[in-house]
Design a protein around this motif. Sequence first.
Motif, PDB file in Angstrom:
ATOM      1  N   LEU A   1      61.731   9.934 -35.296  1.00 49.08           N
ATOM      2  CA  LEU A   1      61.003   9.749 -33.919  1.00 49.08           C
ATOM      3  C   LEU A   1      60.107  11.319 -33.531  1.00 49.08           C
ATOM      4  O   LEU A   1      60.340  12.086 -34.259  1.00 49.08           O
ATOM      5  N   LYS A   2      59.005  10.824 -33.752  1.00 50.61           N
ATOM      6  CA  LYS A   2      57.494  12.047 -33.130  1.00 50.61           C
ATOM      7  C   LYS A   2      57.042  11.183 -31.686  1.00 50.61           C
ATOM      8  O   LYS A   2      56.591   9.765 -31.787  1.00 50.61           O
ATOM      9  N   GLY A   3      57.859  12.551 -30.947  1.00 48.19           N
ATOM     10  CA  GLY A   3      56.785  12.238 -29.749  1.00 48.19           C
ATOM     11  C   GLY A   3      55.724  12.116 -29.475  1.00 48.19           C
ATOM     12  O   GLY A   3      54.730  13.758 -29.979  1.00 48.19           O
ATOM     13  N   LEU A   4      54.705  11.087 -29.082  1.00 40.46           N
ATOM     14  CA  LEU A   4      53.370  11.650 -28.514  1.00 40.46           C
ATOM     15  C   LEU A   4      53.441  11.750 -27.284  1.00 40.46           C
ATOM     16  O   LEU A   4      53.889  11.709 -26.350  1.00 40.46           O
ATOM     17  N   SER A   5      52.108  12.223 -26.930  1.00 39.99           N
ATOM     18  CA  SER A   5      51.795  12.450 -25.376  1.00 39.99           C
ATOM     19  C   SER A   5      51.338  10.817 -24.957  1.00 39.99           C
ATOM     20  O   SER A   5      52.207  11.082 -23.447  1.00 39.99           O
ATOM     21  N   ASP A   6      51.220   9.398 -24.907  1.00 38.12           N
ATOM     22  CA  ASP A   6      51.770   8.040 -24.210  1.00 38.12           C
ATOM     23  C   ASP A   6      53.150   7.693 -25.262  1.00 38.12           C
ATOM     24  O   ASP A   6      53.458   6.562 -24.266  1.00 38.12           O
ATOM     25  N   TYR A   7      53.380   7.116 -26.086  1.00 36.86           N
ATOM     26  CA  TYR A   7      54.846   7.503 -26.564  1.00 36.86           C
ATOM     27  C   TYR A   7      55.300   7.606 -27.545  1.00 36.86           C
ATOM     28  O   TYR A   7      54.752   8.802 -27.791  1.00 36.86           O
ATOM     29  N   VAL A   8      55.916   6.992 -28.696  1.00 36.40           N
ATOM     30  CA  VAL A   8      56.998   7.811 -29.585  1.00 36.40           C
ATOM     31  C   VAL A   8      56.677   6.673 -30.522  1.00 36.40           C
ATOM     32  O   VAL A   8      56.923   5.505 -30.513  1.00 36.40           O
ATOM     33  N   ALA A   9      56.699   6.942 -31.097  1.00 28.51           N
ATOM     34  CA  ALA A   9      56.702   6.886 -33.413  1.00 28.51           C
ATOM     35  C   ALA A   9      58.002   6.561 -34.168  1.00 28.51           C
ATOM     36  O   ALA A   9      57.784   7.653 -34.077  1.00 28.51           O
ATOM     37  N   ILE A  10      58.630   5.967 -34.377  1.00 33.94           N
ATOM     38  CA  ILE A  10      59.948   5.675 -34.984  1.00 33.94           C
ATOM     39  C   ILE A  10      59.136   5.263 -35.923  1.00 33.94           C
ATOM     40  O   ILE A  10      58.976   4.127 -36.652  1.00 33.94           O
ATOM     41  N   GLN A  11      59.299   6.333 -36.960  1.00 31.10           N
ATOM     42  CA  GLN A  11      59.042   6.169 -38.472  1.00 31.10           C
ATOM     43  C   GLN A  11      60.475   5.874 -39.129  1.00 31.10           C
ATOM     44  O   GLN A  11      61.313   6.076 -39.365  1.00 31.10           O
TER      45      GLN A  11
END
Length: 226
Positions: free
Chosen positions: A147-157
């Motif tokens: 999982l990668k935390g970004l400024s406004d959301y989380v991207a789950i690979q």
Amino acid sequence: MTCIIIDDEPLAVDLLTSYASKIEDLEVIGSFNNPIDALKLLRETAIDLVFLDIQMPEITGVEFKKIINPDIKVIFTTAYSEYALESYDLNAVDYLLKPITFQRFLKAVEKVQSKSANAITNESNDYIFVKTEYRHQKLLFSDILYLKGLSDYVAIQTNDGKVLTLQNMKDFEQILPNNKFIRVHKSYIVSLEHIEYIERNRIIINGEHLPIGATYKDAFWDKING
């Protein structure tokens, strides 16, 4: 139990804050006149309950409820009774019509406490449901790479691609089983199962090089070394 209060009327915020202070196990973490300002706190901090006004500028309480973590309990507070049906369609715990008495406030809080006490956690689950756009998507733990935390959301690979959600890294740190996942950086949680190898301060998963943050390094190596 932690909560925040969101209402564009300062007097309403003051009243609910006063009510909350009378309940021993209810802690107000923050109060906001603009719901947009509350999003940052919700992304970074695990909150149990939101007292949420409906009629507000920029974004309504109903719209706000649709984009936050569905596990956060919501009690709507409003002067307009016509929103009651829609609030229950959104699985709000309760709907408080202004002016709000302390007795009515207390009853709503007790309803949240009752729901929490009766919640059953199935430890055998091998999946989670993630809110993405207008649906809840089921993800198997075994399919999640990182999982990668970004400024406004989380991207789950995942093995099948990327899933985006407005849930935050704190949420996932609590939800994901710690025998399968570990946070290695302020922006990354990785699947232990999918680590291919570790090179200096980088973890390689599916060919991607993910950093190990200094804050998380010791805990990571403790986990790796058993």
